[in-house]
Design a protein around this motif. Structure first.
Motif, PDB file in Angstrom:
ATOM      1  N   UNK A 105       0.831  -1.202   0.000  1.00 18.87           N
ATOM      2  CA  UNK A 105       0.000   0.000   0.000  1.00 18.87           C
ATOM      3  C   UNK A 105       0.869   1.257   0.000  1.00 18.87           C
ATOM      4  N   UNK A 106       1.952   1.232   0.777  1.00 19.72           N
ATOM      5  CA  UNK A 106       2.842   2.391   0.822  1.00 19.72           C
ATOM      6  C   UNK A 106       3.534   2.590  -0.523  1.00 19.72           C
ATOM      7  N   UNK A 107       3.916   1.504  -1.186  1.00 16.02           N
ATOM      8  CA  UNK A 107       4.537   1.600  -2.514  1.00 16.02           C
ATOM      9  C   UNK A 107       3.589   2.304  -3.478  1.00 16.02           C
ATOM     10  N   UNK A 108       2.309   1.934  -3.447  1.00 20.50           N
ATOM     11  CA  UNK A 108       1.337   2.556  -4.356  1.00 20.50           C
ATOM     12  C   UNK A 108       1.135   4.036  -4.021  1.00 20.50           C
ATOM     13  N   UNK A 160       9.476   3.569   4.501  1.00 22.28           N
ATOM     14  CA  UNK A 160       9.541   4.487   3.351  1.00 22.28           C
ATOM     15  C   UNK A 160      10.740   4.156   2.474  1.00 22.28           C
ATOM     16  N   UNK A 161      11.873   3.834   3.121  1.00 28.30           N
ATOM     17  CA  UNK A 161      13.067   3.470   2.364  1.00 28.30           C
ATOM     18  C   UNK A 161      12.816   2.207   1.543  1.00 28.30           C
ATOM     19  N   UNK A 162      12.149   1.211   2.135  1.00 22.59           N
ATOM     20  CA  UNK A 162      11.860  -0.033   1.415  1.00 22.59           C
ATOM     21  C   UNK A 162      10.933   0.224   0.236  1.00 22.59           C
ATOM     22  N   UNK A 163       9.953   1.105   0.418  1.00 22.36           N
ATOM     23  CA  UNK A 163       9.019   1.407  -0.671  1.00 22.36           C
ATOM     24  C   UNK A 163       9.728   2.108  -1.826  1.00 22.36           C
ATOM     25  N   UNK A 164      10.573   3.083  -1.516  1.00 24.37           N
ATOM     26  CA  UNK A 164      11.305   3.810  -2.554  1.00 24.37           C
ATOM     27  C   UNK A 164      12.265   2.879  -3.281  1.00 24.37           C
ATOM     28  N   UNK A 165      12.878   1.978  -2.554  1.00 25.96           N
ATOM     29  CA  UNK A 165      13.783   1.002  -3.190  1.00 25.96           C
ATOM     30  C   UNK A 165      13.039   0.164  -4.224  1.00 25.96           C
ATOM     31  N   UNK A 166      11.822  -0.267  -3.866  1.00 26.57           N
ATOM     32  CA  UNK A 166      11.052  -1.080  -4.799  1.00 26.57           C
ATOM     33  C   UNK A 166      10.749  -0.317  -6.082  1.00 26.57           C
TER      34      UNK A 166
END
Length: 341
Positions: free
Chosen positions: A106-109, A140-146
């Motif tokens: 959800x955060x990635x989207x 947030x870091x994990x989402x941006x990495x994806x």
């Protein structure tokens, strides 16, 4: 939820040069209660003792105040830069057992649609030149990495104490760490020789609550905690009850059940309930006393509760029962001497 225009700088309106008298300036807003962003604002200590409940940062009001603090301090000129996520390492002490896959998706989207609205906080890596270490913002870091993007970050020089206080306070205000995750975070900090004062500041708890957290983790084998997981819906009381039901005899069977539950796709909360239910079942009572043949002797000892009974085999050793009976007083006196009674 992501915040738009979080780091925008406030610009006051242009002054009115007309002949009208200037309005009386509004009084400045009251200072927020101190929640330092990575040690950037000095803590203000209240002279009034605060109880454990009121000091907890989990309430909605305190979460809002923490978010407002972050906005205010960012708007006062703290620089936000873009960094390559591959140059950023995790904090040296973990505060989460795992990052929930659904929540991360959800955060990635959200980041894909609106961009990264809230910067993370990092410090220059203390041991590796050119690299950084996260104080908070791991999700947030994990989402941006994806997404293969650069991450927006505030870079500050922080001591270890400042990093863990910022990490703990930010999680108290913005995320939903479960009780066992908070207790694990506290225990890991103590294992790294952080003082109780620093740990209390990081978690926003008093001395009594902190002691209970650490005692809880010490009482439950780590393999059981890992097998159950964060259990976000389970609080301190239920974890404490679970710890009181554990003993060396029931741990292997419980661990096997938890591993089976994970393989079946049970959630962390469901696995906790599975463990609690299994430990709450009392072993069936056959109603028969325990019985043991004494090695090499024509005697059987039967135990039931606080009572023991000796049954002599009169056929294989006629008269042995009378022989023992005559010496019971002597045996009891020897027993008391050995026990120091």
């Amino acid at each position: 939820m992501a915040r738009k225009n979080l780091i925008g700088i406030f610009e006051p309106p242009a002054p009115d040069n007309s002949s009208a008298p200037a309005p009386t300036p509004a009084a400045p807003p009251a200072a927020q209660s101190s929640r330092p962003l990575a040690g950037m604002a000095p803590a203000v200590r209240s002279g009034v003792p605060v109880g454990g409940i009121t000091r907890t940062l989990g309430s909605i009001t305190q979460k809002m105040e923490r978010a407002q603090d972050l906005e205010r301090q960012l708007s006062e000129g703290l620089s936000v830069v873009e960094l390559d996520p591959l140059l950023i390492d995790s904090s040296f002490v973990s505060d989460r057992m795992l990052i929930d896959g659904e929540a991360l998706s959800q955060l990635v989207e959200q980041v894909r649609e609106h961009g990264q609205q809230v910067p993370i906080l990092v410090r220059p890596h203390p041991d590796q030149s050119g690299r950084f270490q996260v104080a908070y913002g791991h999700r947030r870091l994990a989402a941006v990495r994806q997404l293969g993007l650069k991450v927006k970050a505030v870079v500050r020089v922080l001591t270890d104490d400042q990093l863990v206080v910022s990490q703990g306070q930010e999680n108290n205000a913005r995320t939903n760490l479960s009780h066992i995750e908070r207790a694990l975070f506290a225990t890991r900090l103590e294992d790294r020789s952080f003082t109780r004062d620093i740990i209390m500041a990081a978690l926003g708890v008093d001395k009594a609550a902190l002691s209970k957290m650490i005692s809880l983790v010490r009482a439950i084998p780590m393999e059981i905690i890992d097998a159950i997981g964060p259990a976000p819906e389970v609080g301190r009381r239920r974890w404490t009850e679970l710890s009181e039901k554990l003993n060396a005899g029931n741990i292997p069977k419980l661990l096997s059940s938890l591993q089976k539950g994970r393989a079946e796709g049970k959630t962390s909360d469901e696995r906790f309930q599975l463990a609690f239910t299994q430990l709450s079942v009392k072993p069936a009572d056959s109603g028969k006393p325990a019985q043991a043949q004494l090695s090499g002797l024509p005697v059987v000892m039967r135990k039931s509760g606080n009572r023991s009974t000796f049954v002599f085999d009169a056929k294989s050793a006629p008269g042995f029962d009378d022989f023992v009976s005559e010496r019971l007083s002597e045996l009891f006196a020897e027993f008391k001497r050995n026990k120091g009674v």
